[in-house]
Structure formats: structure tokens, C-alpha cells
Design a protein around this motif. Sequence first.
Motif, PDB file in Angstrom:
ATOM      1  N   PRO A 228      61.144 -16.539  -4.501  1.00  0.00           N
ATOM      2  CA  PRO A 228      61.888 -15.817  -3.469  1.00  0.00           C
ATOM      3  C   PRO A 228      61.385 -14.404  -3.195  1.00  0.00           C
ATOM      4  O   PRO A 228      61.470 -13.931  -2.061  1.00  0.00           O
ATOM      5  CB  PRO A 228      63.317 -15.794  -4.027  1.00  0.00           C
ATOM      6  CG  PRO A 228      63.382 -16.978  -4.933  1.00  0.00           C
ATOM      7  CD  PRO A 228      62.023 -17.078  -5.548  1.00  0.00           C
ATOM      8  N   GLU A 229      60.851 -13.728  -4.208  1.00  0.00           N
ATOM      9  CA  GLU A 229      60.396 -12.355  -4.013  1.00  0.00           C
ATOM     10  C   GLU A 229      59.200 -12.258  -3.060  1.00  0.00           C
ATOM     11  O   GLU A 229      58.981 -11.216  -2.439  1.00  0.00           O
ATOM     12  CB  GLU A 229      60.010 -11.718  -5.347  1.00  0.00           C
ATOM     13  CG  GLU A 229      61.171 -11.509  -6.305  1.00  0.00           C
ATOM     14  CD  GLU A 229      61.368 -12.698  -7.231  1.00  0.00           C
ATOM     15  OE1 GLU A 229      62.007 -12.533  -8.275  1.00  0.00           O
ATOM     16  OE2 GLU A 229      60.881 -13.801  -6.898  1.00  0.00           O
ATOM     17  N   LYS A 230      58.402 -13.321  -2.950  1.00  0.00           N
ATOM     18  CA  LYS A 230      57.180 -13.254  -2.155  1.00  0.00           C
ATOM     19  C   LYS A 230      57.144 -14.231  -0.982  1.00  0.00           C
ATOM     20  O   LYS A 230      56.216 -14.203  -0.178  1.00  0.00           O
ATOM     21  CB  LYS A 230      55.958 -13.505  -3.045  1.00  0.00           C
ATOM     22  CG  LYS A 230      55.660 -12.394  -4.024  1.00  0.00           C
ATOM     23  CD  LYS A 230      54.324 -12.606  -4.711  1.00  0.00           C
ATOM     24  CE  LYS A 230      53.970 -11.429  -5.607  1.00  0.00           C
ATOM     25  NZ  LYS A 230      52.638 -11.602  -6.246  1.00  0.00           N
ATOM     26  N   ALA A 231      58.123 -15.098  -0.880  1.00  0.00           N
ATOM     27  CA  ALA A 231      58.063 -16.168   0.120  1.00  0.00           C
ATOM     28  C   ALA A 231      57.925 -15.629   1.546  1.00  0.00           C
ATOM     29  O   ALA A 231      57.115 -16.133   2.321  1.00  0.00           O
ATOM     30  CB  ALA A 231      59.298 -17.051   0.002  1.00  0.00           C
ATOM     31  N   TYR A 232      58.705 -14.613   1.893  1.00  0.00           N
ATOM     32  CA  TYR A 232      58.652 -14.111   3.272  1.00  0.00           C
ATOM     33  C   TYR A 232      57.275 -13.554   3.606  1.00  0.00           C
ATOM     34  O   TYR A 232      56.730 -13.816   4.683  1.00  0.00           O
ATOM     35  CB  TYR A 232      59.717 -13.026   3.465  1.00  0.00           C
ATOM     36  CG  TYR A 232      59.850 -12.562   4.896  1.00  0.00           C
ATOM     37  CD1 TYR A 232      60.449 -13.371   5.849  1.00  0.00           C
ATOM     38  CD2 TYR A 232      59.377 -11.307   5.280  1.00  0.00           C
ATOM     39  CE1 TYR A 232      60.569 -12.949   7.164  1.00  0.00           C
ATOM     40  CE2 TYR A 232      59.502 -10.875   6.592  1.00  0.00           C
ATOM     41  CZ  TYR A 232      60.095 -11.705   7.533  1.00  0.00           C
ATOM     42  OH  TYR A 232      60.207 -11.277   8.837  1.00  0.00           O
ATOM     43  N   ALA A 233      56.662 -12.818   2.670  1.00  0.00           N
ATOM     44  CA  ALA A 233      55.341 -12.231   2.918  1.00  0.00           C
ATOM     45  C   ALA A 233      54.252 -13.290   3.009  1.00  0.00           C
ATOM     46  O   ALA A 233      53.218 -13.064   3.643  1.00  0.00           O
ATOM     47  CB  ALA A 233      55.010 -11.226   1.803  1.00  0.00           C
ATOM     48  N   TYR A 234      54.486 -14.453   2.388  1.00  0.00           N
ATOM     49  CA  TYR A 234      53.479 -15.511   2.366  1.00  0.00           C
ATOM     50  C   TYR A 234      53.779 -16.632   3.364  1.00  0.00           C
ATOM     51  O   TYR A 234      53.083 -17.648   3.393  1.00  0.00           O
ATOM     52  CB  TYR A 234      53.395 -16.116   0.957  1.00  0.00           C
ATOM     53  CG  TYR A 234      52.624 -15.282  -0.039  1.00  0.00           C
ATOM     54  CD1 TYR A 234      53.021 -13.976  -0.364  1.00  0.00           C
ATOM     55  CD2 TYR A 234      51.508 -15.785  -0.689  1.00  0.00           C
ATOM     56  CE1 TYR A 234      52.335 -13.218  -1.284  1.00  0.00           C
ATOM     57  CE2 TYR A 234      50.811 -15.029  -1.622  1.00  0.00           C
ATOM     58  CZ  TYR A 234      51.232 -13.754  -1.910  1.00  0.00           C
ATOM     59  OH  TYR A 234      50.546 -13.000  -2.832  1.00  0.00           O
ATOM     60  N   LEU A 235      54.800 -16.473   4.188  1.00  0.00           N
ATOM     61  CA  LEU A 235      55.230 -17.548   5.082  1.00  0.00           C
ATOM     62  C   LEU A 235      54.147 -17.952   6.083  1.00  0.00           C
ATOM     63  O   LEU A 235      53.954 -19.136   6.359  1.00  0.00           O
ATOM     64  CB  LEU A 235      56.512 -17.134   5.814  1.00  0.00           C
ATOM     65  CG  LEU A 235      57.152 -18.190   6.714  1.00  0.00           C
ATOM     66  CD1 LEU A 235      57.445 -19.472   5.946  1.00  0.00           C
ATOM     67  CD2 LEU A 235      58.442 -17.640   7.336  1.00  0.00           C
ATOM     68  N   GLU A 236      53.427 -16.994   6.619  1.00  0.00           N
ATOM     69  CA  GLU A 236      52.361 -17.320   7.572  1.00  0.00           C
ATOM     70  C   GLU A 236      51.257 -18.138   6.912  1.00  0.00           C
ATOM     71  O   GLU A 236      50.677 -19.031   7.550  1.00  0.00           O
ATOM     72  CB  GLU A 236      51.802 -16.034   8.176  1.00  0.00           C
ATOM     73  CG  GLU A 236      52.792 -15.316   9.086  1.00  0.00           C
ATOM     74  CD  GLU A 236      52.284 -13.953   9.548  1.00  0.00           C
ATOM     75  OE1 GLU A 236      52.801 -13.467  10.556  1.00  0.00           O
ATOM     76  OE2 GLU A 236      51.388 -13.395   8.879  1.00  0.00           O
ATOM     77  N   SER A 237      50.971 -17.856   5.647  1.00  0.00           N
ATOM     78  CA  SER A 237      49.971 -18.637   4.921  1.00  0.00           C
ATOM     79  C   SER A 237      50.452 -20.073   4.720  1.00  0.00           C
ATOM     80  O   SER A 237      49.674 -21.023   4.858  1.00  0.00           O
ATOM     81  CB  SER A 237      49.675 -17.994   3.562  1.00  0.00           C
ATOM     82  OG  SER A 237      49.142 -16.700   3.723  1.00  0.00           O
ATOM     83  N   ALA A 238      51.728 -20.228   4.382  1.00  0.00           N
ATOM     84  CA  ALA A 238      52.290 -21.570   4.223  1.00  0.00           C
ATOM     85  C   ALA A 238      52.202 -22.348   5.531  1.00  0.00           C
ATOM     86  O   ALA A 238      51.856 -23.536   5.540  1.00  0.00           O
ATOM     87  CB  ALA A 238      53.741 -21.474   3.762  1.00  0.00           C
ATOM     88  N   LEU A 239      52.508 -21.676   6.629  1.00  0.00           N
ATOM     89  CA  LEU A 239      52.422 -22.314   7.938  1.00  0.00           C
ATOM     90  C   LEU A 239      50.993 -22.752   8.246  1.00  0.00           C
ATOM     91  O   LEU A 239      50.761 -23.843   8.780  1.00  0.00           O
ATOM     92  CB  LEU A 239      52.926 -21.352   9.012  1.00  0.00           C
ATOM     93  CG  LEU A 239      52.993 -21.878  10.441  1.00  0.00           C
ATOM     94  CD1 LEU A 239      53.977 -23.035  10.535  1.00  0.00           C
ATOM     95  CD2 LEU A 239      53.391 -20.762  11.403  1.00  0.00           C
ATOM     96  N   ALA A 240      50.031 -21.926   7.875  1.00  0.00           N
ATOM     97  CA  ALA A 240      48.622 -22.255   8.122  1.00  0.00           C
ATOM     98  C   ALA A 240      48.173 -23.483   7.339  1.00  0.00           C
ATOM     99  O   ALA A 240      47.245 -24.189   7.742  1.00  0.00           O
ATOM    100  CB  ALA A 240      47.740 -21.063   7.772  1.00  0.00           C
ATOM    101  N   ALA A 241      48.835 -23.759   6.221  1.00  0.00           N
ATOM    102  CA  ALA A 241      48.448 -24.906   5.393  1.00  0.00           C
ATOM    103  C   ALA A 241      48.921 -26.238   5.968  1.00  0.00           C
ATOM    104  O   ALA A 241      48.350 -27.287   5.660  1.00  0.00           O
ATOM    105  CB  ALA A 241      49.006 -24.742   3.978  1.00  0.00           C
ATOM    106  N   ILE A 242      49.958 -26.210   6.802  1.00  0.00           N
ATOM    107  CA  ILE A 242      50.480 -27.455   7.378  1.00  0.00           C
ATOM    108  C   ILE A 242      49.467 -28.038   8.367  1.00  0.00           C
ATOM    109  O   ILE A 242      48.956 -27.350   9.236  1.00  0.00           O
ATOM    110  CB  ILE A 242      51.829 -27.207   8.073  1.00  0.00           C
ATOM    111  CG1 ILE A 242      52.884 -26.739   7.062  1.00  0.00           C
ATOM    112  CG2 ILE A 242      52.294 -28.468   8.795  1.00  0.00           C
ATOM    113  CD1 ILE A 242      53.277 -27.759   6.029  1.00  0.00           C
ATOM    114  N   GLY A 243      49.198 -29.329   8.225  1.00  0.00           N
ATOM    115  CA  GLY A 243      48.199 -30.004   9.057  1.00  0.00           C
ATOM    116  C   GLY A 243      48.637 -30.152  10.502  1.00  0.00           C
ATOM    117  O   GLY A 243      49.791 -29.896  10.868  1.00  0.00           O
TER     118      GLY A 243
END
Length: 287
Positions: free
Chosen positions: A208-223
Amino acid sequence: MGSRHRAIGEAIRGVLEEDKVALAVRGFDIVGDIAIVRVPEPLEKERFLIGQALLKSLPHVKTILRQAGEVEGDFRTRKLEWLSGEHRTDTIHREHGCIFDVDLARTYFSPRLLYERDRIAQLCSSSSQEKVLNMFSGVGCFSIMIAKRSLKAHIYSVDLNPQAIRYHVRNVKLNKVRGRITVVFADARQVTESLFRGRMHRVLMPLPEKAYAYLESALAAIGPDGGTIHYYDFVHAYKNEDPVEKIISKVVEKLNAQSRHFSVQHSRVVRTIGPNWYQVVLDIKIT
């Protein structure tokens, strides 16, 4: 849990004054054969007596540790103080048919996420050949539970804590899921945007402490065919405020700036962390 608290109360009643008993039995976690307790400041002088009483009242527990500080740092570790029993911080924890070797002083583990680990594992169909990215894997609890339930899925577990990686590799062997999990020692943002871009069907963000800052990276991983992001965050919500709605508003604002279509398919308060302080999960469908 009610009967356990009553038994603990009776044990502590023998070493503390009556007006202090309720204050001392407010909450604790059991991980494997270790109990972690929070001792209120007014009772710090009696903490070793409390530890001895707890050890006697919990027959399957071998060690009592006091949480002497909040979870902190990039590795989410916490300061622990020995109170009673065996002098150690490592244990074997069993959950939903899985075995987890964990060192509570050097890695992060919370038994209170048991329901979430089971819920996510159930969402990964046993017949699907999903590629799953766990951006903050820790000792591997989410990843291993998915691998045990979904025999055709492949999970990529990423963590920056070398101790967590070491225990994760050990837990893969203990649970006999070698070949279905790839454990990666790296920063989640860097490895996601370089190795996993556009390749994943499902992304877990249990930090939870880092999820918001890493959200764009997670989105980029989705095919390109879409997928799901399981997003966890902390939020303060006061009177007349809905913690879930506050997180949804925050995440929607960020995702609206991206070029992918999305919808929040599931949301709930995972647990209460403290007064007006909550952990929330969103299952975000990317189309």
C-alpha cells in the motif's frame, strides 16, 4: 478468537491489577508458533510479565515478541523485542494448504491478509494460462497460493528485499511449485517497464505504501487484450467519509490520464489499521 482472548485475560489477571487486564489484551497476531503483541505504553514495565503469561495461555506458541515500532522502510520491517519463550524471529506458518518460512524481523508478513490471499488465488482460474506479476512479493505468499490453485498460470514475483527473496525461493521449494514461479530480485518499477511491459494478464500490488506511485508501471504491464490490477492502498477517512470512495476517486483521477479503458469491478476495506486509518483493495479491470 473470543475464547482465546478470555483465556489470555485469565492468565494476565494473575500478574496484573484488574484495571490493567483489559488494556493488555487488546490484540495480537500469531504467525506459526510466534505471537506478536503490542504492549500499551502504561504497561511497558510489566511487558515481560505479560509475555510470560501469554506463553502459558497459548499452548501452541513457543515465542512471544513485542512489536516495538511501526512497519517502516523500503523492506517494511518492524522492530521486535523478545518477551518470553525461545529467542528467535523465524517460524513456519501454514495457511490454506501452503507452508511459509518467514523471519518476522527481516521480512514483512501479516496473517491478517489471509482472506485476500485466498480471494485472489480463487480468481485465477485453474484452467487459465495466465501470466501474473506480483510487483511486491515478499516471501511469496500471494504468488505461491496462486501457483497451488492454478496449475497453468505462471507467476513472476518481484521484490527488492534480498532476505525476502531468499525466503521466497525456499518457500517455492517447500510448496513444490518450482517451474510455475519466477522469483526476481529487482526494483518493481524498473523490471516491470523493461521486462514485463505488455505481457501480463494480472498484476498484484500488495504494498500500500508504494502502489499509487507504481500504478502507471502496473498499467504498462497489462497486455493489449486487457487484464486486472489488484491495487492496495492506505487511506484516512473521518466521520461521514467512505474510505473506499476516497481511494476510488484518487485512482480514477490518475488512470483517466492514461490511454487505457478501465472499470473498478470490486472494492472493499481489507482491514482497519488504526483510528480512521484503513487498508483498501480495488480490483481494476483494464480493457
